[in-house]
Design an enzyme around this catalytic site. Structure first.
Site, PDB file in Angstrom:
ATOM      1  CE1 TYR A 149      -3.652   2.266   0.777  1.00 31.07           C
ATOM      2  CE2 TYR A 149      -2.299   3.692   2.273  1.00 31.07           C
ATOM      3  CZ  TYR A 149      -3.392   3.129   1.581  1.00 31.07           C
ATOM      4  OH  TYR A 149      -3.992   4.166   1.437  1.00 31.07           O
ATOM      5  CG  ASP A 244       5.537   4.150   1.362  1.00 30.82           C
ATOM      6  OD1 ASP A 244       5.468   4.540   2.252  1.00 30.82           O
ATOM      7  OD2 ASP A 244       4.552   3.444   1.002  1.00 30.82           O
ATOM      8  CE  LYS A 272       0.305   4.649   8.586  1.00 29.80           C
ATOM      9  NZ  LYS A 272       0.903   3.896   7.424  1.00 29.80           N
TER      10      LYS A 272
HETATM   11  C1  LIG Z   1       0.185   4.252   6.476  1.00 30.05           C
HETATM   12  C2  LIG Z   1       1.254   3.927   5.015  1.00 30.05           C
HETATM   13  C3  LIG Z   1       0.862   4.893   3.581  1.00 30.05           C
HETATM   14  C4  LIG Z   1      -0.469   6.448   3.878  1.00 30.05           C
HETATM   15  O1  LIG Z   1       0.292   6.966   4.237  1.00 30.05           O
HETATM   16  P1  LIG Z   1      -1.632   8.075   4.848  1.00 30.05           P
HETATM   17  O2  LIG Z   1      -0.691   8.659   6.652  1.00 30.05           O
HETATM   18  O3  LIG Z   1      -2.218   7.015   5.458  1.00 30.05           O
HETATM   19  O4  LIG Z   1      -2.165   8.466   3.830  1.00 30.05           O
HETATM   20  C5  LIG Z   1       1.456   4.673   2.705  1.00 30.05           C
HETATM   21  N1  LIG Z   1       2.446   3.900   2.924  1.00 30.05           N
HETATM   22  C6  LIG Z   1       2.678   2.939   3.886  1.00 30.05           C
HETATM   23  C7  LIG Z   1       3.616   2.024   3.359  1.00 30.05           C
HETATM   24  C8  LIG Z   1       1.538   2.849   4.952  1.00 30.05           C
HETATM   25  O5  LIG Z   1       1.986   1.946   5.868  1.00 30.05           O
END
Ligand SMILES: *Cc1c(COP(=O)(O)O)cnc(C)c1O
Length: 432
Positions: A149, A244, A272
Site C-alpha cells: 500500500y 516506502d 506516521k
Molecule cells: C500508512 C501508509 C501509507 C499512507 O499514509 P497515510 O498517512 O495514511 O496517507 C503509505 N505507505 C505505507 C507503507 C503506509 O503504511
C-alpha cells in the site's frame, strides 16, 4: 483471565449516528470492523500502551494509531512540547525553524535521504515521490508489488491478480485506466517477475516502489537477496529504487529498513512516526533528484499546512525519545516475546499459524505459511482471525481489525502487558 461480554452501548450509539453522517461511519475505511465483523469501538482517550473506549473499557493497544505512537500514546514529553509550540501558533505558511530541525534529524537518520520535502500524510509523500520518479527519469511506468500500500493516489490503486498483472486494471471505481496504465505489478519477493517486466519495458520504467518490509498485507519480510536484486536491477535499467518507509521508518530501526539491511534506495517516503501522532509525511533522497522539486526545480508539489510547527514539534520530540540508548533493543525484546508467545499459544491449541516479528512490528497469519507475498497471506483462515480478534477485544486487547495488517508495539508496553496479552491469547485460542 475472565472474558465477560463487553459492554459497548455508548460505542454502538455513537457509531450508529456516525453512519448517517459519514460514509461507513468512519474517516478512514480500515477503522471499520468490516473484515472481522461486529462494530468498531469508539475511543475516548489514549495513553501509553492503552486505549479507553467511550464505555470506559480499557485495552492494551497494538495498533498504535496505525504506527505513529511508537513511544506510547500521548507521551508526556510530546504533549508538553506541543503545548509550548501551540502558544506560538499552529500554522505559519512561511518558513519555520522547526522544519530545519526535523529535516536535519531525518537526513542524519535515513541513509538514502540527503534532502527532504515535508507533506501532510503518507499518501501525499507517495504522490510526490511518484511524480518525482517520473520527472527525474522522463519515464512514465512504475513497478509496484501486489499487496503493498502506498496511499490512495490513483496510480497506486491497482489490483495485482496474476492475470491482470501487467494490464494495470484499477482497483477502485473512479480511478481512470489512464491513471493506472503505467502501473506494472509483480508479486512481492518475486525477482524474476520484476526482471521480466524490465525486459519487456527496458526504457520506460521510471522506478520500483515497495514496502521494504511489508505491513499492509500483514507482516511479510523480504526474502534474502530480494532487496539487493531490486537495487541491482534498477541500476542496470537506469530506473529509481524507492522504499516506502511510511510504516517502517524509525520503527524497524531508527534509520528504517534501509539502515537495518544496509540497502540504500534512491528515494524514500516517510510518515506516521515522524509526525509523532500529528499529520505528516515526507519524501526525500539523493540531492540531485530532490533538486527537481519546486521551487529548486520544475516538478511542482505544494501544501498549505506542510511543515507546520505543531507537526514538526511532535516529530522532533518523538525522534528525540527514540534516540535514547536501548530503545530499539527494548522494542525488539518485547515484540519478540509477544510474537513467540502468540505463535506458541496458537500451536499449543492446535491451530496452524505462521508469523514473526522484527523490531517493533509483528504478525501472525492463520495459515501454514511460509508467507512470502499477498497470495500466500490470502490463504489465511479469515473467519478464524475474526473470532480471534473478537475474543481478544473481549479480553481487553486491541489488535488491528484485519488479518492483513501488521501489529505494532511501543516503548510504553511493559513485560506485564505482554504477559497479559499472551495469557488472553491462550484463553481465546483454546476456545476457537
Ligand atoms: C500508512 C501508509 C501509507 C499512507 O499514509 P497515510 O498517512 O495514511 O496517507 C503509505 N505507505 C505505507 C507503507 C503506509 O503504511
Amino acid at each position: 483471565m475472565v472474558s465477560t461480554p463487553l459492554k459497548t452501548t455508548r460505542s454502538e450509539e455513537i457509531f450508529a449516528a456516525a453512519q448517517k453522517l459519514m460514509p461507513g461511519g468512519v474517516s478512514s475505511p480500515v477503522r471499520a470492523f468490516k473484515s472481522v465483523g461486529g462494530q468498531p469501538i469508539v475511543f475516548d482517550r489514549v495513553q501509553g500502551a492503552y486505549v479507553w473506549d467511550v464505555d470506559g473499557n480499557q485495552y492494551i493497544d497494538y495498533v498504535g494509531t496505525w504506527g505513529p505512537s511508537i513511544c506510547g500514546h500521548a507521551h508526556p514529553e510530546v504533549i508538553s512540547a506541543l503545548h509550548e509550540a501551540l502558544e506560538k501558533g499552529t500554522s505559519f505558511g512561511a518558513p519555520c525553524y522547526l522544519e530545519n530541525v526535523l529535516a536535519e534529524m531525518v537526513i542524519e537518520a535515513v541513509p538514502s535521504i540527503e534532502m527532504v520535502r515535508f507533506v501532510n500524510s503518507g499518501t501525499e509523500a507517495c504522490m510526490g515521490v511518484l511524480r518525482l520518479m517520473r520527472a527525474f527519469t522522463g519515464r512514465e511506468k512504475i513497478i509496484k508489488f501486489e499487496g503493498c500500500y502506498h496511499g490512495h493516489a490513483d496510480s497506486f490503486l491497482v489490483k495485482a491478480g496474476s492475470g491482470v498483472a501487467t494490464l494495470g486494471l484499477p482497483d477502485s471505481p473512479g480511478v481512470p485506466k489512464s491513471a493506472t496504465g503505467g502501473t506494472l505489478t509483480a508479486p512481492y519477493n518475486d525477482l524474476e517477475a520484476v526482471k521480466a517486466l524490465f525486459k519487456d519495458n527496458p526504457d520506460s520504467i521510471a522506478g520500483v516502489i515497495l514496502e521494504p518490509i511489508v505491513g499492509n498485507s500483514g507482516f511479510i519480510r523480504p526474502d534474502a537477496g530480494f532487496l539487493e536484486g531490486l537495487r541491482e536491477l534498477t541500476k542496470e535499467y537506469g530506473a529509481l529504487l524507492v522504499f516506502d518507509e511510511v510504516m517502517t521508518g524509525f520503527r524497524i530501526a531508527y534509520g528504517g529498513v534501509q539502515e537495518k539491511f544496509g540497502i540504500t534506495p534512491d528515494l524514500t517516503t516517510l510518515g506516521k512516526i515522524i509526525g509523532g501522532g500529528l499529520p505528516v509525511g515526507a519524501y526525500g533522497g539523493r540531492a540531485d533528484i530532490m533538486a527537481m522539486v519546486a521551487p529548486a526545480g520544475p516538478m511542482y508539489q505544494a501544501g498549505t499546512l506542510s511543515g507546520n510547527p505543531l507537526a514538526m514539534t511532535a516529530g522532533i520530540k518523538t525522534l528525540e525519545l527514540l534516540q535514547k540508548p536501548g530503545t530499539y533493543e527494548q522494542l525488539e525484546t518485547i515484540t519478540k516475546k509477544l510474537s513467540e508467545g502468540l505463535l506458541k499459544a496458537a500451536r499449543d491449541n492446535g491451530h496452524t499459524v505462521c508469523g514473526g516479528s522484527l523490531s517493533a512490528m509483528f504478525g501472525m497469519f492463520f495459515t501454514e505459511g511460509p508467507v512470502h507475498n499477498y497470495d500466500d497471506a490470502k490463504k489465511s483462515d479469515l473467519a478464524k482471525f475474526g473470532k480471534f480478534h473478537r475474543g481478544m477485544l473481549e479480553c481487553g486487547v486491541y489488535l488491528a481489525p484485519s488479518q492483513f495488517e501488521a501489529g505494532f508495539t511501543s516503548l510504553a508496553h511493559t513485560d506485564e502487558d505482554i504477559d497479559r496479552t499472551i495469557a488472553a491469547a491462550r484463553d481465546v485460542l483454546a476456545s476457537l
